[in-house]
Design a protein around this motif. Structure first.
Motif, mmCIF file in Angstrom:
data_model
loop_
_atom_site.group_PDB
_atom_site.id
_atom_site.type_symbol
_atom_site.label_atom_id
_atom_site.label_comp_id
_atom_site.label_asym_id
_atom_site.label_seq_id
_atom_site.Cartn_x
_atom_site.Cartn_y
_atom_site.Cartn_z
ATOM 1 N N LEU A 40 28.546 47.157 36.835
ATOM 2 C CA LEU A 40 28.697 46.243 37.968
ATOM 3 C C LEU A 40 30.113 45.688 38.056
ATOM 4 C CD1 LEU A 40 25.364 44.198 38.015
ATOM 5 C CD2 LEU A 40 25.930 46.331 39.181
ATOM 6 N N SER A 41 30.819 45.630 36.937
ATOM 7 C CA SER A 41 32.208 45.146 36.978
ATOM 8 C C SER A 41 33.116 46.120 37.726
ATOM 9 C CB SER A 41 32.735 44.934 35.558
ATOM 10 O OG SER A 41 33.018 46.171 34.909
ATOM 11 N N LEU A 42 32.636 47.331 37.956
ATOM 12 C CA LEU A 42 33.420 48.331 38.672
ATOM 13 C C LEU A 42 33.136 48.332 40.174
ATOM 14 C CD1 LEU A 42 33.113 51.267 36.120
ATOM 15 C CD2 LEU A 42 34.933 49.566 36.328
ATOM 16 N N PHE A 43 32.344 47.392 40.642
ATOM 17 C CA PHE A 43 32.135 47.240 42.076
ATOM 18 C C PHE A 43 33.349 46.547 42.682
ATOM 19 C CE2 PHE A 43 28.072 48.571 41.062
ATOM 20 C CZ PHE A 43 27.195 48.549 42.125
ATOM 21 N N GLU A 200 33.023 53.520 52.323
ATOM 22 C CA GLU A 200 32.804 52.131 51.894
ATOM 23 C C GLU A 200 31.700 52.014 50.845
ATOM 24 O OE1 GLU A 200 32.484 53.197 55.023
ATOM 25 O OE2 GLU A 200 34.439 52.596 55.865
ATOM 26 N N ALA A 201 30.903 53.069 50.670
ATOM 27 C CA ALA A 201 29.783 53.022 49.730
ATOM 28 C C ALA A 201 30.279 53.205 48.298
ATOM 29 C CB ALA A 201 28.762 54.103 50.082
ATOM 30 N N LEU A 202 29.358 53.058 47.360
ATOM 31 C CA LEU A 202 29.619 53.350 45.951
ATOM 32 C C LEU A 202 28.456 54.187 45.438
ATOM 33 C CD1 LEU A 202 31.216 52.947 43.294
ATOM 34 C CD2 LEU A 202 29.898 50.854 42.934
ATOM 35 N N ALA A 300 41.482 53.306 43.260
ATOM 36 C CA ALA A 300 42.406 52.681 44.212
ATOM 37 C C ALA A 300 41.816 51.389 44.765
ATOM 38 C CB ALA A 300 42.719 53.661 45.337
ATOM 39 N N ARG A 301 40.534 51.364 45.038
ATOM 40 C CA ARG A 301 39.893 50.143 45.557
ATOM 41 C C ARG A 301 39.887 49.020 44.530
ATOM 42 N NH1 ARG A 301 34.205 52.105 48.035
ATOM 43 N NH2 ARG A 301 34.059 49.904 48.706
ATOM 44 N N LEU A 308 41.302 48.171 36.092
ATOM 45 C CA LEU A 308 40.069 48.761 35.573
ATOM 46 C C LEU A 308 39.811 48.303 34.145
ATOM 47 C CD1 LEU A 308 37.757 50.903 35.768
ATOM 48 C CD2 LEU A 308 39.424 52.554 34.894
ATOM 49 N N ASP A 309 40.831 48.371 33.301
ATOM 50 C CA ASP A 309 40.671 47.966 31.908
ATOM 51 C C ASP A 309 40.305 46.491 31.803
ATOM 52 O OD1 ASP A 309 41.184 50.499 30.894
ATOM 53 O OD2 ASP A 309 43.337 50.165 30.831
ATOM 54 N N GLY A 310 40.911 45.681 32.644
ATOM 55 C CA GLY A 310 40.565 44.263 32.639
ATOM 56 C C GLY A 310 39.115 44.033 33.016
#
Length: 323
Positions: A40-43, A200-202, A300-301, A308-310
């Motif tokens: 979820l952190s990658l949303f 726009e989706a994931l 990119a988003r 990403l790492d953060g």
């Protein structure tokens, strides 16, 4: 043994879910509940208008994303038709599913061992989704197994437990139904759902591990060839689809499967996923590390590799082995 010299009575699985917890109707080996927070952190900030989850299984990521308001809509799919029929009942007819599970749970009490075997045989003959729910709650370690020869459900029962009590199951079904209300549920392959996803989706993909999908116990209804999977991922990259893939798993002394091809241009990170359920089945305890692959469009988003790492809580100087 009990004081009277008889085997102890089987226990029920667990109690009601804590208030505010992400709901879960049924256990499922390989479920991403433990890893859901990292995923979820990658949303993207603000969430997404639609989350697509092929290889749905327990749909742990979709349920968590909807529970936390990160996906306005969800589309879950899987090649396992009875499993997706079960999900339709959860979402569209929870009352019926609650009543059927309550009936099955109470009927088993006279002879739980024999009842499990009869129900398993009936499921294999009819594929009725309420029977699958009962089997998932009673089978060993929630480790679904299908016969390599016939494709029938053939996992045995965990005779220490009777499965979730009807009251607890009713609460889980109701809460999950509300959380997933309006979600699309389909049966079929992952290809079109992935490649055709709007920008726009994931899309979150959790395919069967290479090291297990072709094993003799035939855990999955259909295996997944790495080269074919990579070809579809390339099409999705070309279409600028935002996706995350959970793929090869690493334990303390084993790696299951080869990494995805580097030419796909995916960003690869390792994150701790918890204790290996497969090792637990054979009496060992091992920490597993999950591989996550992030598509260029999603990276990119999210603002690039540093961001990403953060989000994943990783040290930027040590992102993990590449493919």
């Amino acid at each position: 043994m009990s004081a009277a010299g008889h085997p102890p009575e089987p226990r029920t699985a667990d109690g009601p879910s804590p208030p505010g917890a992400v709901p879960q109707v049924f256990p499922y080996q390989g479920s991403k509940r433990a890893l859901a927070g990292r995923i979820l952190s990658l949303f993207p900030d603000g969430g997404v208008p639609r989350l697509v989850e092929p290889f749905a299984g327990s749909a742990a990521v979709s349920v968590a994303a909807r529970h936390r308001g990160l996906a306005s809509a969800a589309h879950i799919s899987d090649v396992n038709e009875p499993l997706m029929a079960l999900w339709r009942l959860v979402i569209e007819d929870p009352r019926r599913l609650i009543d059927e599970y309550t009936r099955l749970w109470n009927e088993q009490l006279a002879d739980p061992r024999a009842y499990f075997l009869r129900t398993r045989a009936e499921f294999n003959a009819t594929k009725r989704p309420e029977l699958l729910l009962y089997l998932l709650c009673r089978c060993v370690k929630a480790a679904v197994r299908y016969s390599r020869r016939t494709g029938e459900f053939n996992q045995g029962a965990d005779h220490r437990r009777l499965g979730a009590r009807p009251g607890n199951m009713a609460d889980r079904i109701r809460r999950t139904s509300v959380t997933m209300r309006g979600s699309a549920v389909t049966t079929g392959g992952y290809e079109d759902a992935l490649v055709g996803a709007e920008p726009e989706a994931l899309v979150y993909l959790d395919p069967p591990y290479q090291g297990t999908s072709g094993a003799p116990d035939h855990r999955y209804l259909r295996g997944l060839r790495r080269d074919s999977f990579a070809e579809v991922l390339q099409r999705a990259v070309d279409n600028k689809v935002s996706f995350v893939v959970s793929y090869d798993m690493v334990t303390e002394d084993n790696t299951y499967g080869l990494a995805l091809p580097g030419e796909l241009g995916l960003t690869h990170r390792h994150v701790v996923a918890g204790t290996s359920s497969q090792a637990t089945l054979v009496g060992r305890r091992r920490v597993t590390v999950e591989s996550l692959y992030i598509s260029p469009a999603l990276l990119a988003r999210l603002g690039g590799a540093g961001a990403l790492d953060g989000r994943l809580g990783l040290e930027p100087a040590a992102p993990g082995p590449g493919p």
